[in-house]
Design a protein around this motif. Sequence first.
Motif, mmCIF file in Angstrom:
data_model
loop_
_atom_site.group_PDB
_atom_site.id
_atom_site.type_symbol
_atom_site.label_atom_id
_atom_site.label_comp_id
_atom_site.label_asym_id
_atom_site.label_seq_id
_atom_site.Cartn_x
_atom_site.Cartn_y
_atom_site.Cartn_z
ATOM 1 N N GLY A 26 0.816 -1.210 0.000
ATOM 2 C CA GLY A 26 0.000 0.000 0.000
ATOM 3 C C GLY A 26 0.845 1.252 0.000
ATOM 4 O O GLY A 26 0.468 2.273 -0.585
ATOM 5 N N GLY A 27 2.020 1.192 0.638
ATOM 6 C CA GLY A 27 2.904 2.347 0.697
ATOM 7 C C GLY A 27 3.548 2.694 -0.618
ATOM 8 O O GLY A 27 4.084 3.801 -0.773
ATOM 9 N N ARG A 28 3.525 1.789 -1.582
ATOM 10 C CA ARG A 28 4.112 2.094 -2.902
ATOM 11 C C ARG A 28 3.358 3.214 -3.593
ATOM 12 O O ARG A 28 3.880 3.839 -4.512
ATOM 13 N N ARG A 29 2.130 3.491 -3.147
ATOM 14 C CA ARG A 29 1.345 4.572 -3.750
ATOM 15 C C ARG A 29 1.580 5.908 -3.060
ATOM 16 O O ARG A 29 1.033 6.927 -3.472
ATOM 17 N N ASP A 30 2.394 5.897 -1.995
ATOM 18 C CA ASP A 30 2.587 7.132 -1.234
ATOM 19 C C ASP A 30 3.492 8.127 -1.927
ATOM 20 O O ASP A 30 3.565 9.270 -1.552
ATOM 21 N N SER A 31 4.264 7.700 -2.904
ATOM 22 C CA SER A 31 5.096 8.631 -3.654
ATOM 23 C C SER A 31 5.323 8.060 -5.032
ATOM 24 O O SER A 31 5.077 6.892 -5.285
#
Length: 422
Positions: free
Chosen positions: A385-390
Amino acid sequence: MLSASANYRTLLRTSGAAAFFLPSVVGRLGIAMTGIGIVWLVHARTGSYAAAGLVTGGFAIADAVAGPQIGRLADRFGQARVLPGALGAHAGAVALLLAGAVPDLVAGVLVGATLPQLSALSAARWSALLSGERAAALPTAFALEALANGVSYLAGPALVSVLGAAGRPGAGVLLAAGLVVGGGLALAVQRRTMPPLTGHAERRHAGRALLRSAFLRQVALGLALGVFFGAMQVSVSAYAVERGTPDAAALLYFSFNCTNLVGGWAYGAWRPGDSPQRRQAPAAACLTLASLPLTFLDAPLAIGATLALTGLVVPVLLILASLLVEALVPRAVLTQAFTWGNSASAAGTAGAAAVAGRVVDAGGAQGGFGVAVGAAVVMTVLALGGRRDSSPDVSESSVLAETTAPNPPATRRDSSTETSQS
């Protein structure tokens, strides 16, 4: 390894680095000794492991809740002003515990509530020191932090246990407090490397970053990693007891801790070019795959080799989490952000010990290892999910190099975080 040694030596030769890092190492050794020291002391006093566990649980919860608040005060007033007061209160709480002047549970809570998280204070100093052109050295600095934590939690509990087994449990608690207070005060006097203070309006604006999904995801990942640690501790002990060789637990822990140090050391010398977001999910997936065989293996050598493999991956996740928090959170609240990650991990460890204990009672050690695998799966999902944070095109070096921008640090960080959320 020679190149790794050279990198670490170069880092510690940075002006002011060794002067704050070494005292923090001394202090965190005492922190690693405190919890197990309370277990030995309360058990010697009451003869009850249940009472010892209750007091230690109160200590851990108070530490997890109060740690971010001490970090918040350090961001607001500076480490030099906050540390002496916190350390004085901690010394007083330990004195109450040793003297038995108040109920042990009350004293344990006070000891935890006054314990400053020196690793977070040290990490914040690295972030301030390695700014601008030196920002590319941050991965190595956070690897050094992971190494220091690993050594502390390898040596500290062993030292306290030696004193406890020798019939001097109070000496273990007293030594732990002396290391915490001495290391903390030596850190406090190093004013030159303290993170710069910011204004009230800037801190209030920066504090919003602590409520954003990108940061909360890292806190949740720290919680899951704590669950992994707690489940492993219970399950390894249960496995050794089930086989009738309780002494083997120490060797199994040793295999995990040694490769943990090796993994952190090696990663600190590696300078990958892709973003931390891209590496966090594969690292969590590797931890899941590496720990999965523990749910069906039975041979001691196979269990030891598998634990050693998982130990290589854990420090990578810790370093990547530190890098992402450093990049996502404004400098005005960075110490508090680091302490939230530490507190989440501590809370996860404490809670998992109870949950895994019940699972082990019902299904044996392999069931407890299943709890650890489940935590690794959660980490993988969170990291994905964190891959979409930047943007996936942002590399670690370019994220860290943002410190060379002409904007003030807090403004730069807040802007980059807002961009990553859009």
